[in-house]
Design a protein around this motif. Structure first.
Motif, PDB file in Angstrom:
ATOM      1  N   LYS A 314      14.350   8.888  -5.643  1.00  0.00           N
ATOM      2  CA  LYS A 314      14.150   7.486  -6.032  1.00  0.00           C
ATOM      3  C   LYS A 314      12.840   7.292  -6.783  1.00  0.00           C
ATOM      4  CE  LYS A 314      16.841   5.547  -2.186  1.00  0.00           C
ATOM      5  NZ  LYS A 314      16.777   4.754  -0.918  1.00  0.00           N
ATOM      6  N   GLU A 315      11.810   7.994  -6.334  1.00  0.00           N
ATOM      7  CA  GLU A 315      10.483   7.806  -6.921  1.00  0.00           C
ATOM      8  C   GLU A 315      10.190   8.792  -8.052  1.00  0.00           C
ATOM      9  OE1 GLU A 315       7.794   8.169  -3.676  1.00  0.00           O
ATOM     10  OE2 GLU A 315       8.495   6.333  -2.663  1.00  0.00           O
ATOM     11  N   GLU A 316      11.191   9.661  -8.368  1.00  0.00           N
ATOM     12  CA  GLU A 316      11.030  10.688  -9.398  1.00  0.00           C
ATOM     13  C   GLU A 316       9.790  11.543  -9.130  1.00  0.00           C
ATOM     14  OE1 GLU A 316      11.110   8.883 -13.226  1.00  0.00           O
ATOM     15  OE2 GLU A 316      13.205   8.257 -13.078  1.00  0.00           O
ATOM     16  N   ALA A 317       9.656  11.963  -7.886  1.00  0.00           N
ATOM     17  CA  ALA A 317       8.518  12.781  -7.464  1.00  0.00           C
ATOM     18  C   ALA A 317       8.953  14.237  -7.312  1.00  0.00           C
ATOM     19  CB  ALA A 317       7.951  12.262  -6.147  1.00  0.00           C
ATOM     20  N   ASN A 318       7.983  15.121  -7.220  1.00  0.00           N
ATOM     21  CA  ASN A 318       8.238  16.547  -7.059  1.00  0.00           C
ATOM     22  C   ASN A 318       7.985  16.978  -5.615  1.00  0.00           C
ATOM     23  OD1 ASN A 318       8.678  16.805  -9.863  1.00  0.00           O
ATOM     24  ND2 ASN A 318       6.476  17.030 -10.212  1.00  0.00           N
ATOM     25  N   LEU A 319       8.728  17.982  -5.187  1.00  0.00           N
ATOM     26  CA  LEU A 319       8.513  18.597  -3.882  1.00  0.00           C
ATOM     27  C   LEU A 319       8.453  20.103  -4.041  1.00  0.00           C
ATOM     28  CD1 LEU A 319      11.141  16.633  -1.719  1.00  0.00           C
ATOM     29  CD2 LEU A 319       8.673  16.255  -1.736  1.00  0.00           C
ATOM     30  N   GLY A 320       7.642  20.738  -3.235  1.00  0.00           N
ATOM     31  CA  GLY A 320       7.571  22.196  -3.237  1.00  0.00           C
ATOM     32  C   GLY A 320       8.015  22.733  -1.890  1.00  0.00           C
ATOM     33  N   LEU A 321       8.777  23.819  -1.882  1.00  0.00           N
ATOM     34  CA  LEU A 321       9.262  24.412  -0.640  1.00  0.00           C
ATOM     35  C   LEU A 321       8.817  25.867  -0.558  1.00  0.00           C
ATOM     36  CD1 LEU A 321      11.058  23.777   1.869  1.00  0.00           C
ATOM     37  CD2 LEU A 321      12.928  24.872   0.640  1.00  0.00           C
ATOM     38  N   LEU A 322       8.185  26.223   0.542  1.00  0.00           N
ATOM     39  CA  LEU A 322       7.757  27.593   0.783  1.00  0.00           C
ATOM     40  C   LEU A 322       8.453  28.123   2.026  1.00  0.00           C
ATOM     41  CD1 LEU A 322       5.190  26.004  -0.526  1.00  0.00           C
ATOM     42  CD2 LEU A 322       3.892  27.994   0.212  1.00  0.00           C
ATOM     43  N   LEU A 374       7.267  22.176   3.558  1.00  0.00           N
ATOM     44  CA  LEU A 374       7.742  21.258   2.528  1.00  0.00           C
ATOM     45  C   LEU A 374       6.542  20.446   2.053  1.00  0.00           C
ATOM     46  CD1 LEU A 374      10.118  20.018   0.937  1.00  0.00           C
ATOM     47  CD2 LEU A 374      10.331  18.334   2.776  1.00  0.00           C
ATOM     48  N   LEU A 375       6.101  20.708   0.829  1.00  0.00           N
ATOM     49  CA  LEU A 375       4.932  20.038   0.274  1.00  0.00           C
ATOM     50  C   LEU A 375       5.354  18.791  -0.485  1.00  0.00           C
ATOM     51  CD1 LEU A 375       2.824  23.042  -1.063  1.00  0.00           C
ATOM     52  CD2 LEU A 375       2.096  21.398   0.663  1.00  0.00           C
ATOM     53  N   LYS A 376       4.730  17.653  -0.139  1.00  0.00           N
ATOM     54  CA  LYS A 376       5.053  16.386  -0.795  1.00  0.00           C
ATOM     55  C   LYS A 376       4.028  16.086  -1.894  1.00  0.00           C
ATOM     56  CE  LYS A 376       6.173  14.660   3.843  1.00  0.00           C
ATOM     57  NZ  LYS A 376       5.945  13.559   4.797  1.00  0.00           N
ATOM     58  N   ASN A 377       4.420  15.204  -2.789  1.00  0.00           N
ATOM     59  CA  ASN A 377       3.512  14.676  -3.818  1.00  0.00           C
ATOM     60  C   ASN A 377       2.791  15.774  -4.595  1.00  0.00           C
ATOM     61  OD1 ASN A 377       4.197  12.131  -2.814  1.00  0.00           O
ATOM     62  ND2 ASN A 377       2.436  12.088  -1.431  1.00  0.00           N
ATOM     63  N   VAL A 378       3.534  16.796  -5.019  1.00  0.00           N
ATOM     64  CA  VAL A 378       2.927  17.849  -5.839  1.00  0.00           C
ATOM     65  C   VAL A 378       3.187  17.537  -7.304  1.00  0.00           C
ATOM     66  CG1 VAL A 378       2.965  19.658  -4.105  1.00  0.00           C
ATOM     67  CG2 VAL A 378       4.995  19.263  -5.480  1.00  0.00           C
ATOM     68  N   VAL A 384       2.073  24.485  -6.041  1.00  0.00           N
ATOM     69  CA  VAL A 384       2.783  25.099  -4.915  1.00  0.00           C
ATOM     70  C   VAL A 384       2.485  26.599  -4.856  1.00  0.00           C
ATOM     71  CG1 VAL A 384       5.020  25.378  -3.797  1.00  0.00           C
ATOM     72  CG2 VAL A 384       4.601  23.391  -5.245  1.00  0.00           C
ATOM     73  N   CYS A 385       2.501  27.236  -6.015  1.00  0.00           N
ATOM     74  CA  CYS A 385       2.220  28.676  -6.069  1.00  0.00           C
ATOM     75  C   CYS A 385       0.793  28.973  -5.620  1.00  0.00           C
ATOM     76  CB  CYS A 385       2.451  29.203  -7.483  1.00  0.00           C
ATOM     77  SG  CYS A 385       4.199  29.190  -7.981  1.00  0.00           S
ATOM     78  N   ALA A 386      -0.125  28.082  -5.967  1.00  0.00           N
ATOM     79  CA  ALA A 386      -1.523  28.270  -5.546  1.00  0.00           C
ATOM     80  C   ALA A 386      -1.636  28.232  -4.027  1.00  0.00           C
ATOM     81  CB  ALA A 386      -2.404  27.191  -6.168  1.00  0.00           C
ATOM     82  N   MET A 387      -0.885  27.350  -3.380  1.00  0.00           N
ATOM     83  CA  MET A 387      -0.910  27.291  -1.918  1.00  0.00           C
ATOM     84  C   MET A 387      -0.269  28.544  -1.316  1.00  0.00           C
ATOM     85  SD  MET A 387      -2.602  24.740  -0.985  1.00  0.00           S
ATOM     86  CE  MET A 387      -2.299  25.045   0.758  1.00  0.00           C
ATOM     87  N   ALA A 388       0.805  29.034  -1.949  1.00  0.00           N
ATOM     88  CA  ALA A 388       1.430  30.272  -1.468  1.00  0.00           C
ATOM     89  C   ALA A 388       0.445  31.432  -1.549  1.00  0.00           C
ATOM     90  CB  ALA A 388       2.688  30.573  -2.283  1.00  0.00           C
ATOM     91  N   ASP A 389      -0.266  31.518  -2.657  1.00  0.00           N
ATOM     92  CA  ASP A 389      -1.260  32.581  -2.819  1.00  0.00           C
ATOM     93  C   ASP A 389      -2.391  32.432  -1.802  1.00  0.00           C
ATOM     94  OD1 ASP A 389      -2.223  34.884  -4.453  1.00  0.00           O
ATOM     95  OD2 ASP A 389      -3.910  33.532  -4.819  1.00  0.00           O
ATOM     96  N   ARG A 445       3.194  39.228  -0.725  1.00  0.00           N
ATOM     97  CA  ARG A 445       3.177  38.574  -2.030  1.00  0.00           C
ATOM     98  C   ARG A 445       4.104  37.358  -1.987  1.00  0.00           C
ATOM     99  NH1 ARG A 445       4.250  42.174  -6.250  1.00  0.00           N
ATOM    100  NH2 ARG A 445       5.162  40.506  -7.507  1.00  0.00           N
ATOM    101  N   TYR A 446       4.083  36.569  -3.057  1.00  0.00           N
ATOM    102  CA  TYR A 446       5.035  35.461  -3.160  1.00  0.00           C
ATOM    103  C   TYR A 446       5.834  35.611  -4.447  1.00  0.00           C
ATOM    104  CZ  TYR A 446       2.391  32.965  -6.793  1.00  0.00           C
ATOM    105  OH  TYR A 446       1.781  32.601  -7.973  1.00  0.00           O
ATOM    106  N   GLU A 447       7.010  35.026  -4.454  1.00  0.00           N
ATOM    107  CA  GLU A 447       7.856  35.006  -5.650  1.00  0.00           C
ATOM    108  C   GLU A 447       8.368  33.591  -5.853  1.00  0.00           C
ATOM    109  OE1 GLU A 447       8.492  37.257  -7.873  1.00  0.00           O
ATOM    110  OE2 GLU A 447       7.749  39.102  -6.923  1.00  0.00           O
ATOM    111  N   LEU A 448       8.455  33.195  -7.104  1.00  0.00           N
ATOM    112  CA  LEU A 448       9.006  31.896  -7.488  1.00  0.00           C
ATOM    113  C   LEU A 448      10.470  32.093  -7.866  1.00  0.00           C
ATOM    114  CD1 LEU A 448       8.447  28.883  -8.134  1.00  0.00           C
ATOM    115  CD2 LEU A 448       7.812  29.620 -10.434  1.00  0.00           C
ATOM    116  N   TYR A 449      11.326  31.229  -7.373  1.00  0.00           N
ATOM    117  CA  TYR A 449      12.762  31.392  -7.604  1.00  0.00           C
ATOM    118  C   TYR A 449      13.105  31.327  -9.086  1.00  0.00           C
ATOM    119  CZ  TYR A 449      17.731  30.415  -7.861  1.00  0.00           C
ATOM    120  OH  TYR A 449      19.062  30.459  -8.196  1.00  0.00           O
TER     121      TYR A 449
END
Length: 709
Positions: A314-322, A374-378, A384-389, A445-449
């Protein structure tokens, strides 16, 4: 100090019905105001002699005898002097004891039913109406009704019901509060230097007037100009304080006896409702949150995630999932036991909470060793990748389990809304695919889908199924890569490297199946087969080519190394093949050793005591602690290929290789360089004092029948 119920007369004398109390300590009889008005004279107390003059002699003697014989309430008919004669009285006499069981005295209720009929009728009416409320409402609606009803009944400004909360149980959180005609909840009433503290300390606190002067630091009392206060503690069935009922008013409390009577009668019902509400809250918490880590369970996380996805759309916001997976956790459980494994999970959950403390997010434990953030308001995926690292880098410090240091790593998969998926299932599936790729690529390590990962997951499932029968079908083979002495250019030994001749996918390197073998538990059987076959083949070469000096290196898996029976299994492989222990080298990694350092030293000492050599593989990519290395019973270190390949590419990498060689030389350790592919590598390594090499410059790994000695 607050007026608390530490002596019965402090309460009884405030009642509006005639009461007396015989204090055993000073042997005096005390009269409250209503009874004083009915007695001749205006004395508020009398001694035993004075009382004897008012009561008929025969009755006084009966009273004395009954007080000696009765430990329970009893009725007494006696004659009380009235002018020149006597009038009959009937009192209800009740003994009072201290908490330690010492008799304090006796109270006497001397009242005709008509004198307190109004208050009794009011009590009866209140009890009936509150009882009706219990049957028609529960939880929050009941408490809302109760505080409003009580405020109107007693004609006071404020009534609140609260529960004890806070990390240190240092505040009362209002479940419901009626104040100046308005219902509210959630107000936090601190305990320090407030009236609430005395309520919880003594179970009751009563000030019919001037309460401000007693609690000058109580902000609520001061802000609302409270004059009178009555509070009572609420207890659960175990006798523990769980909450509080309070009435307050900006005028002195004129109906104190009625208020206290209502409190006393209704307290158990309020306690039951509060206990019930807290029990329901606890059940809800247990159903929603993991009891081990305190994080949201998978089902509850699913509900929260759906809500966040709907809101973000609804708010056209982004979410990050790790998706964060603890590497090698099954091995930890098998080695240390589930109790220590649980402690690690708890410590890691606390670690995650600290890392994401300032982020708007939802944390969950969705399976044994898998966590989700689940990261909100990114703003963008890089955040998101920076937090994974950041999570990965934070794992460089050990966890303390039972006063021992334990190092572990994590593999993380990242998906991004709305770019990667539009619903919960897709986001979780894609993040999981990315996490699995991170594990395939070496873990830590981390990988982005990306869209190709879904096909990789399907192929991986096929391999996982086929792996269960691969040993029985003899689909595994060993390839051998020579290790060269730089001074003589002679082959001094081989490293045995396992390959899988998979019918559907062809020849597969360990990159494609070792992780699957670890997850399935087959890695131990596979490792034992590799050890046995490598020893057998090496002995055959020694005999057939007259090379008794030839050695073989075998990599141990983390699970193998954690096996308490490892030394016996290695010795058994040597006995079966008749290979001398001096011909065998076992290769381990820093991470494997640091998982249980003390046990690792014991295992390595047992192997070396038989003449088996120990090499530390992939040195430089782990924690590379000099203090640990100096204590490890190893014979050589192998410089990781990632450093060797960069020898002629940058000064920093050259400095790392030089430092590793210098460190090994200072400890008297043999040095082997992996990944030697160019003449420049050999030239530099020789210059620094490293004279044993392994790499494509000399030979790729080959099957045994292709090896030329």
């Amino acid at each position: 100090m607050a007026l608390t119920i530490d002596h019965p007369w402090k309460t009884l004398k405030q009642l509006s019905i005639p009461m007396w109390f015989y204090n055993k300590r000073d042997q005096k009889i005390y009269l409250n105001d209503p009874l004083t008005e009915k007695m001749p004279g205006d004395a508020r107390s009398m001694n035993v002699v004075e009382a004897k003059e008012l009561i008929h002699g025969e009755d006084f003697n009966v009273l004395g005898a009954m007080l000696q014989e009765n430990s329970r309430p009893f009725h007494l008919n006696y004659r009380l002097k009235n002018g020149t004669g006597y009038r009959w009285m009937k009192d209800m006499i009740t003994p009072f004891y201290s908490d330690s069981g010492v008799l304090l005295g006796y109270s006497g209720l001397s009242v005709s039913i008509s004198s307190c009929r109004e208050e009794l009728d009011q009590l009866k009416k209140s009890i009936t109406e509150i009882g009706d409320a219990f049957s028609s409402a529960n939880g929050q609606s009941f408490f809302n009704f109760f505080v409003e009803y009580l405020a109107q009944l007693l004609d006071v400004n404020t009534v609140l019901v609260g529960e004890l909360t806070g990390d240190d149980m240092d505040q009362v959180s209002c479940i419901s509060m009626y104040h100046d005609g308005i219902l509210s909840s959630g107000y936090k009433y601190p305990l320090d230097k407030t009236s609430c503290h005395d309520v919880l300390e003594h179970y009751e606190c009563y000030y019919p007037r001037s309460v401000q002067s007693v609690y000058p630091d109580d902000d609520f009392i001061k802000q609302h100009h409270i004059q009178s206060y009555l509070g009572k503690a609420l207890l659960n069935s175990d006798g523990d304080v769980i909450g509080i009922i309070v009435i307050m008013d900006h005028e002195p409390l004129s109906n104190g006896p009625l208020s206290r009577a209502i409190f006393q009668i209704l307290a158990d019902r309020i306690e039951n409702e509060l206990s019930k509400m807290k029990a329901e809250t606890e059940l809800r918490r247990l159903s929603q949150y993991d009891s081990l880590t305190g994080l949201a369970k998978r089902d509850y996380f699913s509900i929260l995630m759906k809500e966040e996805l709907e809101m973000a759309s609804k708010e056209e916001a982004n979410l990050g999932l790790l998706i964060v997976d603890l590497d090698n956790f099954k091995m930890i459980n098998d080695t240390w036991g589930h109790e220590k494994g649980d402690e690690l999970l708890q410590e890691f959950a606390v670690h995650l909470k600290r890392i994401f403390a300032r982020k708007k997010c939802v944390l969950s434990r969705i399976s044994s060793d898998e966590f989700v953030v689940l990261l909100k308001n990114v703003s963008q995926v890089d955040e998101v990748c920076a937090m994974a690292d950041h999570v990965i880098q934070s794992m460089a410090r050990p966890f303390m389990i039972d006063r021992k240091e334990y190092y572990t790593t994590v593999s993380i998969g990242v998906s991004f809304f709305p770019h990667d998926g539009k619903d919960e299932d897709a986001m979780l599936r894609y993040a999981n695919a990315a996490m699995q790729k991170a594990k395939r690529n070496g873990k830590n390590r981390y990988e982005l889908y990306d869209s190709h990962m879904s096909q990789e997951i399907r192929e991986e499932m096929m391999l996982k199924q086929a792996l269960h029968h691969a040993l029985d079908k003899e689909e595994f083979v060993l390839h051998y890569q020579p290790q060269i002495c730089g001074k003589t250019l002679r082959t001094i030994g081989y490293e045995a490297l396992v390959r899988w001749e998979q019918p559907a996918f062809g020849l597969l390197s360990p990159h494609y199946f070792i992780r699957l073998a670890e997850e399935s538990g087959m890695i131990t059987q596979l490792g034992e087969w590799v050890m046995t076959e490598a020893c057998r083949q090496t002995k055959e070469w020694q005999v057939n080519h007259q090379r008794p000096d030839l050695k073989v290196s075998v990599n141990l898996s983390a699970r193998q190394f954690a096996d308490e029976e490892l030394p016996d299994k290695v010795f058994n492989a040597l006995n079966q093949s008749n290979l001398s222990p001096e011909s065998l080298i076992v290769e381990i990694t820093e991470t494997m050793v640091l998982q249980d350092f003390d046990r690792s030293i014991d295992t390595l000492k047992k192997l070396r005591a038989k003449g088996i050599k120990v090499h530390l593989d992939d040195f430089g990519v782990g924690f590379s602690s000099l203090s640990y290395l100096s204590r490890l019973p190893v014979d050589a270190i192998k410089i990781d290929r990632s450093f060797v390949n960069q020898i002629d590419a940058g000064e920093n990498d050259v400095a790392i290789v030089s430092a590793i060689i210098a460190m090994a030389q200072s400890l008297g350790l043999q040095i082997i360089a992996e990944g030697v592919e160019r003449e420049e590598h050999i030239r530099y390594l020789k210059e620094k004092g490293c004279h044993e090499y392994q790499g494509y410059y000399f030979s790729r790994p080959k099957p045994a029948d292709c090896v030329s000695l």
